[in-house]
Design a protein around this motif. Structure first.
Motif, PDB file in Angstrom:
ATOM      1  N   SER A  42     -11.131   7.898   0.459  1.00  9.78           N
ATOM      2  CA  SER A  42     -10.832   7.259   1.745  1.00  9.78           C
ATOM      3  C   SER A  42      -9.494   6.528   1.688  1.00  9.78           C
ATOM      4  CB  SER A  42     -11.927   6.264   2.098  1.00  9.78           C
ATOM      5  OG  SER A  42     -13.146   6.927   2.262  1.00  9.78           O
ATOM      6  N   PRO A  43      -8.878   6.289   2.853  1.00 10.60           N
ATOM      7  CA  PRO A  43      -7.629   5.525   2.879  1.00 10.60           C
ATOM      8  C   PRO A  43      -7.819   4.130   2.292  1.00 10.60           C
ATOM      9  CG  PRO A  43      -8.030   6.560   5.016  1.00 10.60           C
ATOM     10  CD  PRO A  43      -9.278   6.740   4.189  1.00 10.60           C
ATOM     11  N   LEU A  44      -6.720   3.564   1.814  1.00 12.67           N
ATOM     12  CA  LEU A  44      -6.724   2.221   1.236  1.00 12.67           C
ATOM     13  C   LEU A  44      -6.082   1.237   2.206  1.00 12.67           C
ATOM     14  CD1 LEU A  44      -5.540   3.175  -2.344  1.00 12.67           C
ATOM     15  CD2 LEU A  44      -7.854   2.539  -1.649  1.00 12.67           C
ATOM     16  N   PHE A  45      -6.595   0.006   2.202  1.00 13.49           N
ATOM     17  CA  PHE A  45      -6.081  -1.042   3.072  1.00 13.49           C
ATOM     18  C   PHE A  45      -5.770  -2.282   2.233  1.00 13.49           C
ATOM     19  CE2 PHE A  45      -8.639   1.737   5.654  1.00 13.49           C
ATOM     20  CZ  PHE A  45      -7.898   1.873   6.816  1.00 13.49           C
ATOM     21  N   LYS A  46      -4.998  -3.201   2.804  1.00 13.89           N
ATOM     22  CA  LYS A  46      -4.617  -4.417   2.077  1.00 13.89           C
ATOM     23  C   LYS A  46      -5.817  -5.242   1.647  1.00 13.89           C
ATOM     24  CE  LYS A  46      -0.025  -4.797   3.640  1.00 13.89           C
ATOM     25  NZ  LYS A  46       0.838  -5.207   4.663  1.00 13.89           N
ATOM     26  N   VAL A  47      -6.903  -5.162   2.368  1.00 16.44           N
ATOM     27  CA  VAL A  47      -8.107  -5.906   1.983  1.00 16.44           C
ATOM     28  C   VAL A  47      -8.575  -5.481   0.584  1.00 16.44           C
ATOM     29  CG1 VAL A  47      -9.770  -4.329   3.056  1.00 16.44           C
ATOM     30  CG2 VAL A  47     -10.315  -6.746   2.882  1.00 16.44           C
ATOM     31  N   GLN A  48      -8.142  -4.324   0.133  1.00 12.27           N
ATOM     32  CA  GLN A  48      -8.512  -3.806  -1.184  1.00 12.27           C
ATOM     33  C   GLN A  48      -7.423  -4.077  -2.227  1.00 12.27           C
ATOM     34  OE1 GLN A  48      -8.860  -0.052   0.738  1.00 12.27           O
ATOM     35  NE2 GLN A  48     -11.059   0.074   0.391  1.00 12.27           N
ATOM     36  N   SER A  49      -6.524  -5.009  -1.945  1.00 11.41           N
ATOM     37  CA  SER A  49      -5.372  -5.223  -2.821  1.00 11.41           C
ATOM     38  C   SER A  49      -5.766  -5.594  -4.258  1.00 11.41           C
ATOM     39  CB  SER A  49      -4.423  -6.270  -2.241  1.00 11.41           C
ATOM     40  OG  SER A  49      -5.030  -7.529  -2.205  1.00 11.41           O
ATOM     41  N   HIS A  50      -6.795  -6.400  -4.431  1.00 12.00           N
ATOM     42  CA  HIS A  50      -7.177  -6.799  -5.792  1.00 12.00           C
ATOM     43  C   HIS A  50      -7.622  -5.603  -6.638  1.00 12.00           C
ATOM     44  CE1 HIS A  50      -8.324  -9.411  -9.031  1.00 12.00           C
ATOM     45  NE2 HIS A  50      -9.514  -8.856  -9.053  1.00 12.00           N
ATOM     46  N   PRO A  51      -8.568  -4.784  -6.153  1.00 18.09           N
ATOM     47  CA  PRO A  51      -8.939  -3.622  -6.971  1.00 18.09           C
ATOM     48  C   PRO A  51      -7.784  -2.640  -7.153  1.00 18.09           C
ATOM     49  CG  PRO A  51     -10.344  -3.748  -5.000  1.00 18.09           C
ATOM     50  CD  PRO A  51      -9.447  -4.936  -5.007  1.00 18.09           C
ATOM     51  N   ILE A  52      -6.920  -2.511  -6.145  1.00 17.48           N
ATOM     52  CA  ILE A  52      -5.766  -1.613  -6.289  1.00 17.48           C
ATOM     53  C   ILE A  52      -4.902  -2.093  -7.457  1.00 17.48           C
ATOM     54  CG2 ILE A  52      -3.589  -0.873  -5.246  1.00 17.48           C
ATOM     55  CD1 ILE A  52      -5.062  -0.946  -2.507  1.00 17.48           C
ATOM     56  N   ARG A  53      -4.603  -3.391  -7.465  1.00 16.71           N
ATOM     57  CA  ARG A  53      -3.757  -3.942  -8.536  1.00 16.71           C
ATOM     58  C   ARG A  53      -4.405  -3.755  -9.910  1.00 16.71           C
ATOM     59  NH1 ARG A  53       0.219  -7.870  -6.649  1.00 16.71           N
ATOM     60  NH2 ARG A  53       0.040  -8.041  -4.401  1.00 16.71           N
ATOM     61  N   ILE A  54      -5.694  -4.008 -10.017  1.00 13.19           N
ATOM     62  CA  ILE A  54      -6.395  -3.869 -11.310  1.00 13.19           C
ATOM     63  C   ILE A  54      -6.347  -2.420 -11.781  1.00 13.19           C
ATOM     64  CG2 ILE A  54      -8.659  -4.007 -12.416  1.00 13.19           C
ATOM     65  CD1 ILE A  54      -8.358  -6.770 -11.716  1.00 13.19           C
ATOM     66  N   LEU A  55      -6.685  -1.482 -10.895  1.00 12.72           N
ATOM     67  CA  LEU A  55      -6.724  -0.075 -11.293  1.00 12.72           C
ATOM     68  C   LEU A  55      -5.347   0.452 -11.668  1.00 12.72           C
ATOM     69  CD1 LEU A  55      -9.319   1.184  -8.675  1.00 12.72           C
ATOM     70  CD2 LEU A  55      -9.651   0.982 -11.145  1.00 12.72           C
ATOM     71  N   VAL A  56      -4.312  -0.004 -10.982  1.00  6.04           N
ATOM     72  CA  VAL A  56      -2.947   0.414 -11.322  1.00  6.04           C
ATOM     73  C   VAL A  56      -2.499  -0.258 -12.622  1.00  6.04           C
ATOM     74  CG1 VAL A  56      -0.524   0.279 -10.602  1.00  6.04           C
ATOM     75  CG2 VAL A  56      -2.266   1.008  -8.969  1.00  6.04           C
ATOM     76  N   ASP A  57      -2.725  -1.573 -12.731  1.00  7.49           N
ATOM     77  CA  ASP A  57      -2.290  -2.306 -13.929  1.00  7.49           C
ATOM     78  C   ASP A  57      -2.930  -1.771 -15.212  1.00  7.49           C
ATOM     79  OD1 ASP A  57      -0.679  -3.926 -12.414  1.00  7.49           O
ATOM     80  OD2 ASP A  57      -1.997  -5.683 -12.502  1.00  7.49           O
ATOM     81  N   PHE A  58      -4.186  -1.376 -15.141  1.00  7.17           N
ATOM     82  CA  PHE A  58      -4.870  -0.866 -16.325  1.00  7.17           C
ATOM     83  C   PHE A  58      -4.694   0.646 -16.513  1.00  7.17           C
ATOM     84  CE2 PHE A  58      -6.900  -4.961 -15.992  1.00  7.17           C
ATOM     85  CZ  PHE A  58      -6.996  -5.350 -17.320  1.00  7.17           C
ATOM     86  N   GLY A  59      -3.916   1.272 -15.644  1.00  4.98           N
ATOM     87  CA  GLY A  59      -3.585   2.681 -15.819  1.00  4.98           C
ATOM     88  C   GLY A  59      -4.635   3.669 -15.355  1.00  4.98           C
ATOM     89  N   TYR A  60      -5.614   3.208 -14.568  1.00  5.97           N
ATOM     90  CA  TYR A  60      -6.639   4.123 -14.061  1.00  5.97           C
ATOM     91  C   TYR A  60      -6.172   4.889 -12.824  1.00  5.97           C
ATOM     92  CZ  TYR A  60      -9.818   1.636 -17.150  1.00  5.97           C
ATOM     93  OH  TYR A  60     -10.425   1.083 -18.239  1.00  5.97           O
ATOM     94  N   MET A  61      -5.235   4.318 -12.100  1.00  4.29           N
ATOM     95  CA  MET A  61      -4.714   4.960 -10.895  1.00  4.29           C
ATOM     96  C   MET A  61      -3.207   5.022 -10.986  1.00  4.29           C
ATOM     97  SD  MET A  61      -6.913   5.933  -8.642  1.00  4.29           S
ATOM     98  CE  MET A  61      -8.379   6.258  -9.580  1.00  4.29           C
ATOM     99  N   PRO A  62      -2.623   6.119 -10.644  1.00  2.00           N
ATOM    100  CA  PRO A  62      -3.272   7.399 -10.398  1.00  2.00           C
ATOM    101  C   PRO A  62      -3.896   7.933 -11.685  1.00  2.00           C
ATOM    102  CG  PRO A  62      -0.881   7.668 -10.363  1.00  2.00           C
ATOM    103  CD  PRO A  62      -1.155   6.210 -10.532  1.00  2.00           C
TER     104      PRO A  62
END
Length: 83
Positions: A42-62
C-alpha cells in the motif's frame, strides 16, 4: 525475507466512520515501485514516518539494496515537509 513474508497491512475503518486525511502519499520513485496504489504494498504516508525511518536505517527497505545518499536526502526532505 522476513518482511516479505508478512501479510499486507490495510488501514481499517468502520463503515460509518470518516477516514482521516493522511495527506498525499509518498511519491518517490524508489519507494513507489512497491508502495503504490497498484503496487505490491500500500502507499506510504507521513503518519508512517517512524517505521519508514527504522526500516530504511536498518537496511530492510528497500529489500534488495541500500538507498543512495541522494535518495536518503530526498526521503528525509519528504518526511520533514510540513503539511
Amino acid at each position: 525475507k522476513h518482511i516479505a513474508k508478512q501479510p499486507l497491512s490495510r488501514f481499517y475503518f468502520p463503515p460509518n466512520e470518516v477516514r482521516p486525511d493522511y495527506g498525499k502519499p509518498l511519491a518517490l520513485e524508489f519507494c513507489t515501485k512497491c508502495h503504490d496504489t497498484d503496487g505490491v504494498r500500500s502507499p506510504l504516508f507521513k503518519v508512517q514516518s517512524h517505521p519508514i525511518r527504522i526500516l530504511v536505517d536498518f537496511g530492510y527497505m528497500p529489500p534488495k539494496r541500500r538507498l543512495t545518499p541522494g535518495e536518503i536526502t530526498e526521503l528525509k526532505a519528504w518526511l520533514e515537509q510540513k503539511p
